[in-house]
Design a protein around this motif. Sequence first.
Motif, PDB file in Angstrom:
ATOM      1  N   TRP A 140      16.075  50.889 -14.164  1.00 48.80           N
ATOM      2  CA  TRP A 140      15.617  50.574 -12.805  1.00 48.80           C
ATOM      3  C   TRP A 140      14.137  50.203 -12.824  1.00 48.80           C
ATOM      4  CZ3 TRP A 140      19.011  49.327  -9.453  1.00 48.80           C
ATOM      5  CH2 TRP A 140      20.241  49.988  -9.361  1.00 48.80           C
ATOM      6  N   ALA A 141      13.347  50.915 -13.613  1.00 51.50           N
ATOM      7  CA  ALA A 141      11.915  50.615 -13.693  1.00 51.50           C
ATOM      8  C   ALA A 141      11.679  49.227 -14.267  1.00 51.50           C
ATOM      9  CB  ALA A 141      11.209  51.669 -14.542  1.00 51.50           C
ATOM     10  N   GLY A 146       9.942  43.829 -13.506  1.00 54.38           N
ATOM     11  CA  GLY A 146      10.228  42.400 -13.672  1.00 54.38           C
ATOM     12  C   GLY A 146      10.266  41.671 -12.345  1.00 54.38           C
ATOM     13  N   PHE A 147      10.820  42.323 -11.324  1.00 54.15           N
ATOM     14  CA  PHE A 147      10.861  41.713  -9.996  1.00 54.15           C
ATOM     15  C   PHE A 147       9.450  41.530  -9.443  1.00 54.15           C
ATOM     16  CE2 PHE A 147      11.278  41.949  -5.339  1.00 54.15           C
ATOM     17  CZ  PHE A 147      12.177  40.909  -5.130  1.00 54.15           C
ATOM     18  N   PHE A 148       8.580  42.507  -9.687  1.00 54.84           N
ATOM     19  CA  PHE A 148       7.187  42.367  -9.257  1.00 54.84           C
ATOM     20  C   PHE A 148       6.533  41.184  -9.970  1.00 54.84           C
ATOM     21  CE2 PHE A 148       2.693  43.343 -10.136  1.00 54.84           C
ATOM     22  CZ  PHE A 148       2.208  43.305  -8.837  1.00 54.84           C
ATOM     23  N   THR A 255      16.745  38.781 -19.514  1.00 54.58           N
ATOM     24  CA  THR A 255      16.731  37.488 -18.835  1.00 54.58           C
ATOM     25  C   THR A 255      15.331  37.122 -18.351  1.00 54.58           C
ATOM     26  OG1 THR A 255      17.222  38.449 -16.654  1.00 54.58           O
ATOM     27  CG2 THR A 255      19.099  37.855 -18.045  1.00 54.58           C
ATOM     28  N   PHE A 256      14.444  38.114 -18.233  1.00 54.64           N
ATOM     29  CA  PHE A 256      13.091  37.824 -17.786  1.00 54.64           C
ATOM     30  C   PHE A 256      12.333  36.955 -18.786  1.00 54.64           C
ATOM     31  CE2 PHE A 256      13.411  42.068 -15.414  1.00 54.64           C
ATOM     32  CZ  PHE A 256      13.885  41.443 -14.275  1.00 54.64           C
ATOM     33  N   ALA A 283       3.639  37.715 -18.267  1.00 58.22           N
ATOM     34  CA  ALA A 283       3.177  38.832 -19.100  1.00 58.22           C
ATOM     35  C   ALA A 283       3.742  40.159 -18.591  1.00 58.22           C
ATOM     36  CB  ALA A 283       1.651  38.866 -19.110  1.00 58.22           C
ATOM     37  N   ILE A 284       3.756  40.334 -17.270  1.00 57.11           N
ATOM     38  CA  ILE A 284       4.326  41.551 -16.683  1.00 57.11           C
ATOM     39  C   ILE A 284       5.807  41.655 -17.032  1.00 57.11           C
ATOM     40  CG2 ILE A 284       4.888  42.705 -14.503  1.00 57.11           C
ATOM     41  CD1 ILE A 284       2.346  41.394 -13.345  1.00 57.11           C
ATOM     42  N   ILE A 285       6.518  40.523 -16.913  1.00 57.28           N
ATOM     43  CA  ILE A 285       7.958  40.510 -17.166  1.00 57.28           C
ATOM     44  C   ILE A 285       8.276  40.796 -18.623  1.00 57.28           C
ATOM     45  CG2 ILE A 285       9.981  38.991 -17.205  1.00 57.28           C
ATOM     46  CD1 ILE A 285       8.650  37.621 -14.703  1.00 57.28           C
ATOM     47  N   VAL A 286       7.557  40.126 -19.538  1.00 66.27           N
ATOM     48  CA  VAL A 286       7.801  40.345 -20.970  1.00 66.27           C
ATOM     49  C   VAL A 286       7.456  41.780 -21.345  1.00 66.27           C
ATOM     50  CG1 VAL A 286       7.080  39.686 -23.291  1.00 66.27           C
ATOM     51  CG2 VAL A 286       7.493  37.923 -21.577  1.00 66.27           C
TER      52      VAL A 286
END
Length: 309
Positions: A140-141, A146-148, A255-256, A283-286
Motif C-alpha cells: 500500500w505504501a 508512486g501515486f504521489f 509498472t511505475f 525519481a519518487i516512483i522508481v
Amino acid sequence: MSAPVLDAPDTLSRLIPSRVARGFLLAVISGLLFNFLNASAKELAGQLPPLFVSWGRWVAGVSLIAPYLLWRVGPQGMRTRDLKLHCLRGLFHTPGYGLWYEAVAWLPLATMAALGFTGPIFVTVGAVLFLHETVHWRRWAAVGIGFFGMLVIVRPGLVALNPGMLMMLMAVPLIAGSNLVAKVVSGRDKPAVVVLWQSIVGAICFAPFGLWFWQTPTAEQLLLFLASGFFGTLGYFFITWAYRLLDISALQPITFLGIVWAALSDVVIWGKTSDVWTFVGAAIIVGSTTYIAHREARSVAAGAGGKKT
C-alpha cells in the motif's frame, strides 16, 4: 474466483532461484516490451484511425503467435481451459484499449504512463475484493508513494486537461479489470495460451471498428503493425508468466518504471523533452518500486514456506 500463485519450477528457476526475483524481472522485461508496443502504436495512430490501429495490432499478434504454437504444441495444446474467462476479459479489454488507442494520438507517452499509474489503485483494491489477496502495508505504501509521484508529474489543476487525458482516466479502471481477469486465467492456462486467446478475442472484438475505419496500410505501416504485434505478444507473455509467480498487487509497483521508458522514447523518437517535474516524479516512483522489491524479497526469504507477505 480465486487466483493461486504457482511456485512450480520453470525455465528460469535454475538461473534465478527466488520466485520473487523472477516475478519482478519478468515484469520489468514486459514493461520494456510494452513501451516498444506503445511507441509503434503511437506512430501508427498519428497516420491511421486509432481503432483501425487497435484491430491491426491484435490481428498481427494472432498472426505471430498462432503459427508458433501450432508448430510447438499442435491444436490440442492451443486449447484454453476457460474460454468464458477470456471472453470476460474481452469485455474489459476492448473498451479499455479502445479508449487507450484514441488517447495515444493526443498525448506524449510519458503523460500516458503517468496517467496509467492510477491503475495500481484499482488493481490493488480489486485484488483484495475479488482475488482475496493479502495486501500488507508495504505494498500500500509503494502504491501511495508512486501515486504521489504521478501527481508531481501531472500537476492536476496546473495543467489543462485535454480529451486524451479524459479518455485515459476512463480507460485505466477498465484495463485494471482486464489485468485482474488475466491474473485468474494465468493460473489455469499456460502464458502462451493466455496470450493467444487474448489476441483472438481482441481481434474479434475490434473487427467491426477495424473494418469500419479500414485504410490500406503502406509497407512501412505494415512493418509497424508487425512490430506492435511482436512486442505486444512478448510483453503479455512475460507479464502473464509473472502473474503465475506473484500476486498482482505485488507486481503493480513495477509498472511505475514505465515513466522512465516512456520519457526516453519521447525524446529519442519524437524529439520531445520532459520538464524537471517529470524526472522528480519519476525519481519518487522508481524509489518506491525499488523499496517494495527489496522488502518483498526479504519478507519471502524470511518466511519461506509460510504465508506470503
